[in-house]
Every structure is written in C-alpha cells, then in structure tokens.
Design an enzyme around this catalytic site. Structure first.
Site, PDB file in Angstrom:
ATOM      1  N   THR A 147       0.814  -1.215   0.000  1.00  0.00           N
ATOM      2  CA  THR A 147       0.000   0.000   0.000  1.00  0.00           C
ATOM      3  C   THR A 147       0.847   1.264   0.000  1.00  0.00           C
ATOM      4  OG1 THR A 147      -1.809  -1.084   1.141  1.00  0.00           O
ATOM      5  CG2 THR A 147      -1.734   1.279   1.344  1.00  0.00           C
ATOM      6  N   TYR A 180      -8.041   0.462  -4.369  1.00  0.00           N
ATOM      7  CA  TYR A 180      -6.735   0.885  -4.862  1.00  0.00           C
ATOM      8  C   TYR A 180      -5.897  -0.330  -5.139  1.00  0.00           C
ATOM      9  CZ  TYR A 180      -4.825  -0.327  -0.338  1.00  0.00           C
ATOM     10  OH  TYR A 180      -4.431  -1.015   0.758  1.00  0.00           O
ATOM     11  N   GLU A 231      -1.109 -29.612  28.844  1.00  0.00           N
ATOM     12  CA  GLU A 231      -2.211 -30.527  28.541  1.00  0.00           C
ATOM     13  C   GLU A 231      -1.815 -31.542  27.466  1.00  0.00           C
ATOM     14  OE1 GLU A 231      -6.348 -28.794  28.545  1.00  0.00           O
ATOM     15  OE2 GLU A 231      -5.189 -26.929  28.629  1.00  0.00           O
ATOM     16  N   THR A 238       1.597  -4.421   4.239  1.00  0.00           N
ATOM     17  CA  THR A 238       1.479  -4.675   5.674  1.00  0.00           C
ATOM     18  C   THR A 238       0.957  -6.075   6.004  1.00  0.00           C
ATOM     19  OG1 THR A 238      -0.668  -3.600   5.645  1.00  0.00           O
ATOM     20  CG2 THR A 238       1.218  -2.266   6.332  1.00  0.00           C
ATOM     21  N   ASP A 239       0.328  -6.744   5.036  1.00  0.00           N
ATOM     22  CA  ASP A 239      -0.326  -8.021   5.344  1.00  0.00           C
ATOM     23  C   ASP A 239       0.661  -9.082   5.860  1.00  0.00           C
ATOM     24  OD1 ASP A 239      -2.632  -6.848   4.491  1.00  0.00           O
ATOM     25  OD2 ASP A 239      -2.888  -8.070   2.693  1.00  0.00           O
TER      26      ASP A 239
END
Ligand code: GLN
Length: 339
Positions: A22, A35, A294, A101-102
C-alpha cells in the site's frame, strides 16, 4: 559526531529496497475506496517525502512490485542476499525495506533469522495509499529513515517502523485490518518510539535476545510447512491433507495454550512418528505456548512455539528443516528466546 553522522560529518548511506504494498499504492480512479498495491516505485516514493535527503544518502532499488499477500520465497531470498551483500561490501550503513502490511511481520522475522551483522534493517509500510487523504506512508518512511540512519539502532535485528513505533521482528504483528494503528507487540510492547520532532527513544538496550543465523538453503525455496488452524469440532482431515501434500512440518494454530482435539492430536502424533516436524503454536493473540501442560510434548516429539505466532513459527520451522536440525532439544531451543 552528531547522531546519524560519522566523524567526517557525512550522512549515513541507506539502501532502500522496495517490494510494493500500500505504501506504493494508488487509488484506482474508476472505483471509490479501491486501490492497487505496488503502483509507484521506491524512487518515486522517496521523492515524495520532503527532507529525507537531509537525513541520509538514499539509494533505492526495486526488488518487486507486489501486494504482500503475494510475498514469496523468491523475493525473500533476493532481499536477504541483497542486504547481506550491501553489508559485507560496506555499501550501506542501514537498509530500509518498503513492504505491504499483510505479511510484513513474516518478512521481518525471516530476515531477522538469516541476515548477519549489526547494521539496522528497518521494514516499513503504510495502511493508506499514497493518493489518500492523510496518507500515512510519507511519515512512516521519514521515521524509517530516522531509525535506519541512527547508530543507536545497531544490534537490534530487523525492526518494523510504522505510526511512531519501533517494534522487534520477533514480536510485531498486524492487529487491525484497516486502522493506521495496527502494528503491535502483544507480549512485550514496542522497543522504542520515533517521531519527527522528538527523534528516537529506545526503551530497550541494543543486543536483545541471542539469535542463531540460518543459512539460506540452496534453490529458491524453503521446505513445505503448513499451518493448521484449530477450532471446535476439529477433526484430523486438515492434518491428513497437509501430510498427503508433502508437508515436512506442521504448525498447529491451536486453541488456548496450543491445544487441539483428541483426533487432531492423534493425527499430529502419527505425523511426528513419520518424521514431520510438529510445532504447537496458538490462535490466541498473546501469551506463550508451554511444553507438557495438557499435551505430552516429550512423549509425542512435539516442539512448542513459545511466543511465536503461527505465521512466524512456520518460518522458523522451515529454516530449521532446511538446516537439517532434527534433535528435539535443539529444535525446542531454537524457538526459545534467551537473553
Ligand atoms: N496496507 C497494506 O499494505 C495492505 C495492502 C496489501 N494487501 C499488502 O499487504 O501489500
């Protein structure tokens, strides 16, 4: 010498490696709100930020022009090799990577594990495209240059700089889909703050936890490691699928403290017996996954991811498999950050 300048008073040399995202995005005039990532080059990006030339001598190279949802091993290897070369040949005092950014946190963590040396590597992106009202890219880029150019940034591994915060590659994660206040470090907070007026304030000492540096494997690919997401009503199918598609490792995005159903656990145990590396992580945003609570990790031959989220645990699992590490204690040690 003044911060950022060497004894001779010359500006630090920063290599900018642009990958897209972006921060390099522009609105599509045909569609409101839409965009496209990666439309403008690193060179154009830098030219749009006034005052950068007073902070550093910048040199931009375009590595890719992709949205980071398409980030891949090929671009990762190209970035790692270019950065290492620039440091080994003393072509740069610091590196900035512009990125979507992903998957920014995955690239940061990958590079943190493969790049040698103590020069700063800063990864930066933005949430709004360059053409938006109040675009955040130019400010983030300015702050990234501030950090990359500062000698106090040395020895801190790869850092993400966005929205006034400096965050470590191990901790940083995207926490909001659209807000500019999205990157956080849920377990330990940012390592520092940066703003154009106040400069840089680090909250931690340089050095941090000890890290191994992994060699890049031959070829342009890391081994196949799948993330399996756990949930109520979980069965073994996604695990069996991963195995039948040749996974060399499986990271469990477990519920709670890295848990999953009885049938999924049985499938993971069978996978580990076949030599598939099983790492228990969690779908929970913060906290550590603990051994033998666990789940009997010792008996099953599992590793826990500690504070690494599933997508970062996957990267480390790939690097460990590629490095031929198989001893359970050594594998577990690699996931545990020691200071
Ligand atoms: N804000 C962004 O950078 C997201 C754009 C795009 N999905 C990417 O990660 O590159």
């Amino acid at each position: 010498a003044e911060p950022g300048k060497d004894a001779a008073g010359s500006l630090p040399r920063i290599l900018v490696l642009a990958t897209g995202g972006t921060i390099a995005g522009q609105a599509d005039p045909r569609a409101t709100g839409a965009y496209k990532s990666g439309q403008i080059t690193g060179e154009q990006l830098m030219a749009s930020v006034p005052g950068l030339d007073k902070l550093a001598k910048l040199n931009a190279e375009q590595i890719s022009s992709i949205g980071s949802q398409d980030m891949n091993d090929k671009v990762w290897f190209a970035l790692a090799r270019r950065i290492q070369d620039a440091f080994d040949k003393n072509e740069a005092d610091g590196v900035i990577i512009t990125h979507g950014t992903d998957t920014l946190e995955e690239t940061a963590f990958f590079l943190d594990n493969v790049v040698r040396g103590d020069k700063p590597v800063v990864i930066v992106g933005s949430m709004r495209p360059a053409s938006a009202v109040s675009a955040d890219g130019p400010g983030n880029l300015y702050e990234a240059v501030q950090v990359a150019a500062d000698p106090r940034s040395r020895g801190r591994g790869v850092m993400a700089v966005l929205n006034d915060k400096i965050q470590g590659a191990r901790s940083v994660t995207k926490t909001n889909t659209t807000s500019i206040e999205t990157f956080g470090s849920p377990n330990d907070g940012p390592i520092g703050y940066v703003d154009t007026a106040g400069g840089i304030r680090f909250l931690t000492q340089a050095g941090g936890f000890k890290r191994a540096t992994y060699q890049l494997p031959a070829g342009e690919q890391l081994p196949r490691v799948e993330i399996v997401y756990s949930h109520a009503n979980m069965d073994a199918v996604p695990i069996e699928d991963a195995i039948s598609h040749g996974a060399k490792g499986i990271v469990l995005a477990g519920v709670g403290d890295g848990n999953t159903s009885k049938s999924a656990l049985d499938a993971l145990e069978a996978a580990a017996k076949k030599g598939i590396l099983v790492v228990r992580s969690t779908r929970v945003r913060s906290g550590f996954v603990t051994r033998n609570v666990e789940v009997d990790d010792d008996k099953n031959g599992f590793v826990v991811s500690e504070d690494l989220n599933p997508q970062k645990a996957r990267v480390l699992t790939q690097l460990l498999i590629a490095s031929g590490v198989t001893a359970p204690a050594e594998l577990q040690k690699a996931f545990t950050a020691t200071w």
